[in-house]
Scaffold this motif. Sequence first.
Motif, PDB file in Angstrom:
ATOM      1  N   UNK A  64       0.829  -1.078   0.162  1.00  9.89           N
ATOM      2  CA  UNK A  64      -0.184   0.011  -0.021  1.00  9.89           C
ATOM      3  C   UNK A  64       0.751   1.208   0.113  1.00  9.89           C
ATOM      4  N   UNK A  65       0.396   2.376  -0.776  1.00  9.81           N
ATOM      5  CA  UNK A  65       1.164   3.479  -0.918  1.00  9.81           C
ATOM      6  C   UNK A  65       2.343   3.403  -1.546  1.00  9.81           C
ATOM      7  N   UNK A  66       2.784   2.225  -2.471  1.00  9.40           N
ATOM      8  CA  UNK A  66       4.028   2.271  -3.144  1.00  9.40           C
ATOM      9  C   UNK A  66       3.901   2.587  -4.699  1.00  9.40           C
ATOM     10  N   UNK A  67       2.513   2.253  -5.059  1.00  7.61           N
ATOM     11  CA  UNK A  67       2.096   2.128  -6.499  1.00  7.61           C
ATOM     12  C   UNK A  67       1.530   3.487  -6.972  1.00  7.61           C
ATOM     13  N   UNK A  68       2.236   4.345  -7.849  1.00 11.20           N
ATOM     14  CA  UNK A  68       1.725   5.592  -8.032  1.00 11.20           C
ATOM     15  C   UNK A  68       0.322   5.340  -9.001  1.00 11.20           C
ATOM     16  N   UNK A  69      -0.303   6.486  -9.176  1.00 11.76           N
ATOM     17  CA  UNK A  69      -1.528   6.447 -10.104  1.00 11.76           C
ATOM     18  C   UNK A  69      -1.149   6.331 -11.527  1.00 11.76           C
ATOM     19  N   UNK A  70      -0.088   6.837 -11.880  1.00  8.97           N
ATOM     20  CA  UNK A  70       0.528   6.834 -13.294  1.00  8.97           C
ATOM     21  C   UNK A  70       1.869   7.187 -13.170  1.00  8.97           C
ATOM     22  N   UNK A  71       2.666   6.817 -14.341  1.00  9.76           N
ATOM     23  CA  UNK A  71       4.056   7.251 -14.478  1.00  9.76           C
ATOM     24  C   UNK A  71       4.123   7.974 -15.802  1.00  9.76           C
ATOM     25  N   UNK A  72       5.082   8.819 -15.906  1.00 13.39           N
ATOM     26  CA  UNK A  72       5.627   9.411 -17.239  1.00 13.39           C
ATOM     27  C   UNK A  72       6.596   8.938 -17.852  1.00 13.39           C
ATOM     28  N   UNK A  73       6.237   8.793 -19.204  1.00 14.69           N
ATOM     29  CA  UNK A  73       7.404   8.563 -20.185  1.00 14.69           C
ATOM     30  C   UNK A  73       8.428   9.542 -20.407  1.00 14.69           C
ATOM     31  N   UNK A  74       9.546   9.349 -20.562  1.00 15.03           N
ATOM     32  CA  UNK A  74      10.027   7.820 -20.933  1.00 15.03           C
ATOM     33  C   UNK A  74      10.676   6.996 -19.724  1.00 15.03           C
ATOM     34  N   UNK A  75      10.203   5.693 -20.065  1.00 14.85           N
ATOM     35  CA  UNK A  75      10.525   4.809 -18.763  1.00 14.85           C
ATOM     36  C   UNK A  75      11.510   3.712 -19.203  1.00 14.85           C
ATOM     37  N   UNK A  76      12.668   3.581 -18.565  1.00 12.20           N
ATOM     38  CA  UNK A  76      13.335   2.508 -18.915  1.00 12.20           C
ATOM     39  C   UNK A  76      13.211   0.971 -18.108  1.00 12.20           C
ATOM     40  N   UNK A  77      13.467  -0.095 -19.011  1.00 12.44           N
ATOM     41  CA  UNK A  77      13.362  -1.187 -18.493  1.00 12.44           C
ATOM     42  C   UNK A  77      14.176  -1.365 -17.078  1.00 12.44           C
ATOM     43  N   UNK A  78      13.586  -1.657 -15.821  1.00 13.55           N
ATOM     44  CA  UNK A  78      14.375  -2.069 -14.821  1.00 13.55           C
ATOM     45  C   UNK A  78      14.168  -0.872 -13.823  1.00 13.55           C
ATOM     46  N   UNK A  79      13.748   0.430 -14.316  1.00 14.36           N
ATOM     47  CA  UNK A  79      13.428   1.372 -13.248  1.00 14.36           C
ATOM     48  C   UNK A  79      12.450   0.815 -12.086  1.00 14.36           C
ATOM     49  N   UNK A  80      12.784   1.208 -11.036  1.00 13.42           N
ATOM     50  CA  UNK A  80      11.879   0.757  -9.797  1.00 13.42           C
ATOM     51  C   UNK A  80      10.567   1.596  -9.770  1.00 13.42           C
ATOM     52  N   UNK A  81       9.585   1.050  -9.714  1.00 11.65           N
ATOM     53  CA  UNK A  81       8.208   1.645  -9.637  1.00 11.65           C
ATOM     54  C   UNK A  81       7.550   1.619  -8.487  1.00 11.65           C
ATOM     55  N   UNK A  82       7.372   0.442  -7.779  1.00 13.73           N
ATOM     56  CA  UNK A  82       6.758  -0.015  -6.434  1.00 13.73           C
ATOM     57  C   UNK A  82       7.310  -0.913  -5.946  1.00 13.73           C
ATOM     58  N   UNK A  83       6.740  -1.529  -4.920  1.00 15.20           N
ATOM     59  CA  UNK A  83       7.175  -2.657  -3.897  1.00 15.20           C
ATOM     60  C   UNK A  83       6.139  -3.606  -3.656  1.00 15.20           C
ATOM     61  N   UNK A  84       6.519  -4.866  -3.690  1.00 20.00           N
ATOM     62  CA  UNK A  84       5.421  -5.911  -3.404  1.00 20.00           C
ATOM     63  C   UNK A  84       5.786  -6.726  -2.384  1.00 20.00           C
ATOM     64  N   UNK A  85       4.997  -7.299  -1.635  1.00 20.22           N
ATOM     65  CA  UNK A  85       4.965  -8.039  -0.368  1.00 20.22           C
ATOM     66  C   UNK A  85       4.701  -9.605  -0.883  1.00 20.22           C
ATOM     67  N   UNK A  86       5.377 -10.327  -0.266  1.00 22.50           N
ATOM     68  CA  UNK A  86       5.251 -11.840  -0.644  1.00 22.50           C
ATOM     69  C   UNK A  86       4.691 -12.735   0.801  1.00 22.50           C
ATOM     70  N   UNK A  87       3.498 -13.353   0.483  1.00 21.49           N
ATOM     71  CA  UNK A  87       2.699 -13.682   1.570  1.00 21.49           C
ATOM     72  C   UNK A  87       2.600 -15.252   1.573  1.00 21.49           C
ATOM     73  N   UNK A  88       2.843 -15.971   2.730  1.00 19.59           N
ATOM     74  CA  UNK A  88       2.496 -17.486   2.758  1.00 19.59           C
ATOM     75  C   UNK A  88       1.796 -17.700   4.069  1.00 19.59           C
ATOM     76  N   UNK A  89       0.643 -18.512   3.955  1.00 17.14           N
ATOM     77  CA  UNK A  89      -0.228 -18.909   5.144  1.00 17.14           C
ATOM     78  C   UNK A  89      -0.521 -17.493   5.847  1.00 17.14           C
ATOM     79  N   UNK A  90      -0.802 -16.257   5.260  1.00 13.23           N
ATOM     80  CA  UNK A  90      -1.134 -15.060   5.870  1.00 13.23           C
ATOM     81  C   UNK A  90       0.079 -14.288   6.228  1.00 13.23           C
TER      82      UNK A  90
END
Length: 461
Positions: free
Chosen positions: A355-381
Motif C-alpha cells: 500500500x502506498x508504493x504504486x503511483x496512479x500513473x508514471x510519465x514516459x520515458x521509462x527504462x526497463x528496470x526502473x523501480x516503480x513500486x514494492x511488493x510483499x510476498x505472503x505465505x499462510x497470511x
Amino acid sequence: MKKWRIFFISLILIVSTLPFSTANAAYNSILTDLEPRSGIILVQSLEDDTVIFDKNIHRRTPPASLTKIVTAILTLENCPDLNAMVTVPQSVIDSLVNTGSSNAGLKAGEEISVLDLLHCMLIPSANEAAATLADYVSGGSIDGFVDKMNVFVERLGCTDTHFTTPHGLDAEGQYTSAADMAKIMKYALTFSQSEIFENITSLTEYQLPTSNMHEEPRTIRSTNFLMNSGYADYYCKYVTGGKTGSTSGAGKCVVATASSGGYSYMAVIMNAPHDDIDGDGYDENGAFTDAKMLFEWIYKNIRYESILSSAEVTAEVKVRLSTKTDHLALVPAEDLYAFVPTGVDENSVLVKVVDGTLPESVDAPIRKGDKIAEAAVYYADQEIARADLVAAEDVSRNLFLFIGSILVDILTHPVVLVILGLLLLLVLAYIGFVLYVRRKDKKNRKKKNNKNKIVQMKDFK
C-alpha cells in the motif's frame, strides 16, 4: 504427534529474507516445542544472514572463551610469520595460577611457534596460549592487546561487547552479546586469513611438536564435542567448526558452524546449563545439546527456495506522455529466494503490492528496470519477503504530448496561478479604473453641455 504439530507450525512461520539487522526470526515459536534450555540463542544463515532463531541476542553476558576468537583474529592480522618462535613468559603462567582454567600444558620459557599457539588456543581452549599470543603481538603489554581488541570490536559495530582479558576468564567489565558474537564470528569466517582460522577450528585433535620443554610430541584435543563422534549426545554430522566457552558467569557456550547440501549456518549458544537432563547420572552440556537439536531441525525442515520469479508480471500502472502504450507491466527486480518449509515454491505464495508504493500513473520515458513500486510476498497470511517492482520494458515519450504536458504543468503551477491571479486583478483594476475615468469624463462633459445650453437661452431672450 508432536513432530507433526511442529511441522505444520513451521509451514506458517516463514523466515524473512531481509537482513538480520532489520528482521526478526520467524521460527521463534518453534523454540517452545523444541524446548532448548539455553538463555541466549542465535541461529542464522551464513549466506545472507537470515535469522532462523533468536532469543535474548542483545543481552550482555560474560564471553568466556569465545573471547579467543578475537584474540585469534588479531594474531593472524598482526603476525605475518606464523612460524615465528615465541617464548612463553613466566608472567603469563603466574597470572593463571589457581584459576582452574583450561590449558595446553605449556611451561614458562617454552619456545613454540605462533601457529602452534593458535592451535593450543582454539582447539583445547588453552588460556596460557591466549595470554602468550597477546603478550607477543603487543610487544609485552597484554593490556595494550586488550585495547586493540576493543578497538576492533567497535570497528565491527559491536555495541554490547567489551573485553578486559585475551582469554575470557570472568572479569569485571567484560561482556558480549550473541548479536555481537555473530558479527565477530562472521568476520573470522571471511577475513583474509579466514582459511587458517577455519582449518584450526575444524580439527578434533592436533599434535604439537617437541620443544625445548617437551621431548615428546603431544596431542591436544578439541573441546568442541559437536564434532566428536565419540560423544553420541553431542555429535552433529553437520557441524564443521567453531569455538567453545565455559565459565561460572557465562555458563556453557559455543559458536558453531554447520554445512550440508549447499546451506551453511552459524549458531551462537550462551548461558546454557550443565545438568543431567536424561537421568543417566551425567551432566550434559546444554550448549551442545541445543546446537545439535537446532541444526538438525533446520536441515530437516527448511530450504532456501525461489518464491518469486523476475519474469512474473506482478502489477500494472498507467502510463502518460506515450502513444506506444497506456499501461506498463511491473515485474520483480530479481528472482526472490527465502528460507521456507520444504515443499513451498512460487505456486504457494501470494504477492501483493505494498500500500502506498504504486503511483496512479508514471510519465514516459521509462527504462526497463526502473523501480516503480514494492511488493510483499505472503505465505499462510504471513509476510515472508519484499521485492522491488520494476518496469518490464522501455517506454518512449511522445514529444507533442510532452510539450502539452509542460504547458499544462506551467499553467497549473501554484506560483504561476498566483501570478496569473495577480495579473487578472491588475487587469480588472485597470478596466475598472478606465471605466471609472470614462464615466467621470462623461459626467463632466454632460455638465459642460448643460451649462452652455443655459447661457444660450438667456442670450436668446
